[in-house]
Write an enzyme that holds these catalytic residues in place. Structure first.
Site, PDB file in Angstrom:
ATOM      1  N   CYS A   1      -3.097   7.647  -2.003  1.00 45.06           N
ATOM      2  CA  CYS A   1      -2.177   8.489  -2.777  1.00 45.06           C
ATOM      3  C   CYS A   1      -2.275   9.909  -2.207  1.00 45.06           C
ATOM      4  O   CYS A   1      -2.318  10.881  -2.937  1.00 45.06           O
ATOM      5  CB  CYS A   1      -2.459   8.441  -4.268  1.00 45.06           C
ATOM      6  SG  CYS A   1      -4.148   8.834  -4.702  1.00 45.06           S
TER       7      CYS A   1
ATOM      8  N   ASP B   1      -7.729   0.486  -0.345  1.00 52.37           N
ATOM      9  CA  ASP B   1      -7.129   1.646  -1.026  1.00 52.37           C
ATOM     10  C   ASP B   1      -8.271   2.652  -1.229  1.00 52.37           C
ATOM     11  O   ASP B   1      -8.767   2.828  -2.338  1.00 52.37           O
ATOM     12  CB  ASP B   1      -6.555   1.143  -2.370  1.00 52.37           C
ATOM     13  CG  ASP B   1      -5.825   2.215  -3.159  1.00 52.37           C
ATOM     14  OD1 ASP B   1      -5.042   2.954  -2.562  1.00 52.37           O
ATOM     15  OD2 ASP B   1      -6.044   2.289  -4.385  1.00 52.37           O
TER      16      ASP B   1
ATOM     17  N   ALA C   1     -12.064  -0.006  -7.899  1.00 52.84           N
ATOM     18  CA  ALA C   1     -12.012   0.568  -9.250  1.00 52.84           C
ATOM     19  C   ALA C   1     -10.989   1.712  -9.335  1.00 52.84           C
ATOM     20  O   ALA C   1     -10.805   2.434  -8.358  1.00 52.84           O
ATOM     21  CB  ALA C   1     -13.400   1.083  -9.623  1.00 52.84           C
TER      22      ALA C   1
ATOM     23  N   LYS D   1      -4.703  -2.329  -9.024  1.00 49.03           N
ATOM     24  CA  LYS D   1      -4.163  -3.176  -7.949  1.00 49.03           C
ATOM     25  C   LYS D   1      -4.846  -4.538  -7.975  1.00 49.03           C
ATOM     26  O   LYS D   1      -4.231  -5.553  -7.639  1.00 49.03           O
ATOM     27  CB  LYS D   1      -4.318  -2.478  -6.596  1.00 49.03           C
ATOM     28  CG  LYS D   1      -3.524  -1.175  -6.536  1.00 49.03           C
ATOM     29  CD  LYS D   1      -3.597  -0.491  -5.208  1.00 49.03           C
ATOM     30  CE  LYS D   1      -3.018   0.910  -5.292  1.00 49.03           C
ATOM     31  NZ  LYS D   1      -3.867   1.886  -5.993  1.00 49.03           N
TER      32      LYS D   1
HETATM   33  N1  SAM Z   1      -7.617   0.539  -5.808  1.00 44.39           N
HETATM   34  C1  SAM Z   1      -7.964   1.246  -7.033  1.00 44.39           C
HETATM   35  C2  SAM Z   1      -6.896   0.970  -8.079  1.00 44.39           C
HETATM   36  O1  SAM Z   1      -5.760   0.650  -7.735  1.00 44.39           O
HETATM   37  O2  SAM Z   1      -7.185   1.091  -9.261  1.00 44.39           O
HETATM   38  C3  SAM Z   1      -8.173   2.725  -6.787  1.00 44.39           C
HETATM   39  C4  SAM Z   1      -9.208   3.000  -5.765  1.00 44.39           C
HETATM   40  S1  SAM Z   1      -9.682   4.677  -5.637  1.00 44.39           S
HETATM   41  C5  SAM Z   1      -8.379   5.349  -4.755  1.00 44.39           C
HETATM   42  C6  SAM Z   1     -10.938   4.611  -4.446  1.00 44.39           C
HETATM   43  C7  SAM Z   1     -12.200   3.935  -4.923  1.00 44.39           C
HETATM   44  O3  SAM Z   1     -13.034   3.743  -3.770  1.00 44.39           O
HETATM   45  C8  SAM Z   1     -13.049   4.746  -5.885  1.00 44.39           C
HETATM   46  O4  SAM Z   1     -13.234   4.021  -7.069  1.00 44.39           O
HETATM   47  C9  SAM Z   1     -14.395   4.944  -5.168  1.00 44.39           C
HETATM   48  O5  SAM Z   1     -15.486   4.845  -6.029  1.00 44.39           O
HETATM   49  C10 SAM Z   1     -14.371   3.793  -4.190  1.00 44.39           C
HETATM   50  N2  SAM Z   1     -15.206   3.948  -2.974  1.00 44.39           N
HETATM   51  C11 SAM Z   1     -15.447   5.065  -2.262  1.00 44.39           C
HETATM   52  N3  SAM Z   1     -16.232   4.779  -1.207  1.00 44.39           N
HETATM   53  C12 SAM Z   1     -16.492   3.449  -1.245  1.00 44.39           C
HETATM   54  C13 SAM Z   1     -17.226   2.545  -0.437  1.00 44.39           C
HETATM   55  N4  SAM Z   1     -17.898   2.980   0.652  1.00 44.39           N
HETATM   56  N5  SAM Z   1     -17.259   1.246  -0.778  1.00 44.39           N
HETATM   57  C14 SAM Z   1     -16.600   0.798  -1.871  1.00 44.39           C
HETATM   58  N6  SAM Z   1     -15.885   1.611  -2.687  1.00 44.39           N
HETATM   59  C15 SAM Z   1     -15.824   2.910  -2.375  1.00 44.39           C
END
Ligand code: SAM
Length: 453
Positions: free
Chosen positions: A359, A305, A236, A240
């Protein structure tokens, strides 16, 4: 310890938050503390300028043994300082080989910023200036339209299309209602920095996505062909993911995970707007997704990511210097998670290629995470040398780190970013698919697997 090595060691210590310049200079074993202190302070003052010059001259790519902090000190001495003190020893001939190119890059930077003196490159506003000069990137959503149609629409609205850019300088020079096609990424249009397209009808209809160029690289370098099965581990809000779906022409399956229900709900709306139909969203901790689950048997591609400090985000870089710098504790916690997530991803049995991206500008979240994960899987995976012409590479903290990509407003006209492409070593062909991608970026077919016995 020699002056330059001592200065490099202090700079590295400051970057790793081991102490202040003064504290580290006094605790070093270098005798002439005054001389060392002055050299470190001056090098640090010009840090952004030196980064930009070193990256565009490709110094670290050509001199693999030269560590980044030492390079910075030496280039400072060569271009901005008093010349090599005490003769420069063994570094003089090495730097001498690059002197002309480094000088030319410094001159180019001055022309670009419209200044004549080195000090003028130090304007307080320099950082925010380079951040605010990052162009507006528009990724055409090929699930709904094509570049030609989007270009025609903008032309009808009074924008003037300049064709494909041939270099970053073309992007820097963009002004007014002119726009270009990016020199590297297909389907990426580039507009002047201040262009606001959030209310544009094509944006609202999902025909294009407002996405920084660096953030388009992970999906492009993962390059899953139509029909493949892909995991987007921390997905989220899904920019991507929708890019992956476009590359896959909505054929195959994307398993997208995220922990955050609100971000997932937003993502569902964005994916629907973008016309993505090959994605299964799940509110789930990626670390709890079982690699042996038969649903993921055909997953050859993973995009990871993860959450990061966001220290490369343009908005953070515009804040007070240091305001967006994560504390040591936070960095340690983030890197711990990133490390676990990467090792978990590498344990999926059919995985062939993975892209790790953040990032963040912090080495702890980038090169160190990748290095540790590779060390934990000795011989099983390798870093793929992608995009040889990309000017900003991974910090040379371990052999092969230069295969990773870094990005920044100063060096690539993008937000701050880090990307590593990792591939299973047992790919049978002598040239890997991702490497084959590097020069021309043509989407590749699925990597062939060795027959399982
Ligand atoms: N890839 C996304 C995009 O391009 O729009 C952005 C991702 S953002 C940098 C990182 C995401 O990782 C956040 O939405 C967060 O809620 C999620 N996240 C954090 N820990 C996680 C976990 N253990 N399992 C799955 N998602 C996780």
């Amino acid at each position: 310890m020699a002056l330059y090595a001592a200065a490099a060691s202090v700079l590295a210590g400051v970057e790793n938050r081991q102490g202040s310049i003064k504290g580290l200079v006094y605790s070093s074993s270098f005798q002439n503390v005054k001389q060392l202190y002055a050299l470190v302070c001056e090098t640090q003052r010009y840090s952004a300028v030196l980064d930009a010059v070193i990256a565009s001259a490709g110094l670290l790519r050509s001199e693999k043994k030269l560590r980044p902090h030492l390079a910075k000190v030496l280039v400072y001495e060569l271009l901005l300082g008093k010349g090599f003190r005490g003769g420069g020893g063994r570094w003089k001939p090495l730097l001498g080989r690059h002197q002309a190119r480094l000088k030319a890059e410094l001159a180019r930077l001055k022309v670009h910023r419209g200044v004549s003196r080195n000090e003028d490159l130090l304007d307080v506003g320099t950082k925010s200036e380079s951040v605010s000069q990052v162009p507006r990137f528009v990724r055409v959503n090929t699930l709904k339209t094509c570049s030609d149609d989007v270009v025609d629409y903008f032309k009808r609205q009074g924008f003037s299309y300049q064709g494909r850019a041939s270099s970053l300088d073309d992007l820097r020079a963009l002004k007014g209602k002119h726009f270009l096609l990016d020199p590297l990424l297909p389907e990426l249009l580039v507009f002047p920095a201040q262009t606001d397209l959030h209310e544009h009808p094509l944006y609202r209809a999902g025909h294009f996505i407002l996405q920084d160029k660096a953030s388009c690289l992970p999906a492009m370098l993962l390059a899953p062909p139509p029909g493949s099965h892909v995991i987007d581990a921390c997905a989220a809000p899904g920019n991507k993911t929708s890019h992956l779906a476009a590359l896959m022409k909505n054929q195959g399956k994307i398993f997208a995970f995220d922990l955050d229900a609100k971000r997932l709900a937003f993502m569902a709306t964005l994916l629907a707007r973008a016309g993505v139909s090959c994605c299964e969203l799940a509110e789930k901790d990626f670390l709890a997704v079982s690699p042996s689950d038969p649903r993921y048997r055909q997953v050859h591609y993973i995009l990871l990511d993860p959450s990061c400090s966001g220290s490369g985000m343009l908005t953070r870089q515009l804040e007070e210097p240091g305001a967006g710098t994560p504390s040591k504790e936070r960095l340690c916690a983030l890197a711990g998670f990133q490390q676990r997530a990467l090792c978990h991803a590498l344990s999926f049995p059919s995985l062939q290629r993975l892209v790790y991206s953040t990032c963040s500008l912090c080495q702890e979240e980038n090169e160190e995470v990748v290095r540790d994960a590779l060390q934990q899987n000795p011989g099983a995976f390798r870093l793929v040398p992608v995009l040889p012409s990309w000017p900003h590479r991974g910090l040379g903290t371990f052999p092969g780190a230069e295969h990773c990509l870094r990005a920044s407003p100063e060096t690539t006209l993008t937000g701050g970013f880090f990307i590593a492409v990792i591939e299973r070593v047992e790919v049978p062909s002598s040239v890997s698919q991702a490497e084959a991608l590097a020069p021309d970026l043509t989407p590749s077919p699925a990597p062939k697997r060795k027959k399982r016995r």
